[in-house]
Design a protein around this motif. Structure first.
Motif: not given
Length: 195
Positions: A112-127
């Motif tokens: 699992f990664s943390d918020i410093k390197s979020p997975p693709g879906i998380v980056l997509y929805e958050n940004n």
């Protein structure tokens, strides 16, 4: 239970409850700031999903979020304060699309990664979804499947790595660094998944 735009259900054991919601207007879209949790993007029977847990190994929040089970509906399942490993063991059994898979998913908390390197879906929805929509033009063009397919993976990957700014609003679009190619590949896997 039948909600206004979704189906809602829950399972309870001891002092914890697992909530499930399926429908078009899923509450998990990352419109709020990300918490300091851990994330893992995985493919479940051909569909991209996000696992998210508390940073605390000894108990707390764990969820699975599948933004698109089909072309319009998503699924979100989460608990609030149970044993994370026990809850993940339940999530490991999820099967989609008439799956014939005989063994549970392999979920390793060490990956699992943390918020410093979020997975693709998380980056997509958050940004991305703060300026783009999947349904209409907002600050930037609509990221609907037709537009994405017309551009292709090669163009979109180069676009993700490039520096860009909208002329109309003087807003800088998110840029993924080439060293974060795993995130870019996860994002492309999500955007180009067949539904």
């Amino acid at each position: 239970m039948n909600g206004i735009d979704s189906y809602i259900s829950y399972l309870s054991k001891d002092k914890d409850t697992i909530f499930m919601e399926y429908g078009m207007y899923n509450p998990k879209l990352y419109k709020e700031p990300l918490r300091n949790n851990r994330f893992k993007q995985m493919t479940i029977d051909g569909i991209e999903a996000i696992f998210e847990t508390s940073s605390n190994n000894y108990g707390g929040f764990a969820s699975i979020y599948i933004p698109k089970i089909d072309s319009t509906d998503g699924f979100y399942m989460f608990n609030k304060n149970g044993n994370i490993q026990e809850v993940l063991n339940i999530y490991k059994t999820i099967k989609l699309n008439h799956s014939q898979r005989k063994s549970p998913l392999k979920i390793n908390l060490q990956e699992f990664s943390d918020i410093k390197s979020p997975p693709g879906i998380v980056l997509y929805e958050n940004n991305c979804l703060s300026c783009h929509s999947e349904y209409r033009y907002e600050i930037g063009p609509s990221l609907d499947p037709k537009f994405i397919q017309s551009k292709g993976k090669f163009w979109l990957k180069n676009y993700l790595y490039s520096k860009k700014k909208t002329l109309e609003y003087n807003i800088e679009c998110s840029q993924i660094q080439k060293k974060d190619s795993v995130t870019a590949n996860e994002l492309l896997k999500y955007l180009f998944q067949p539904l």
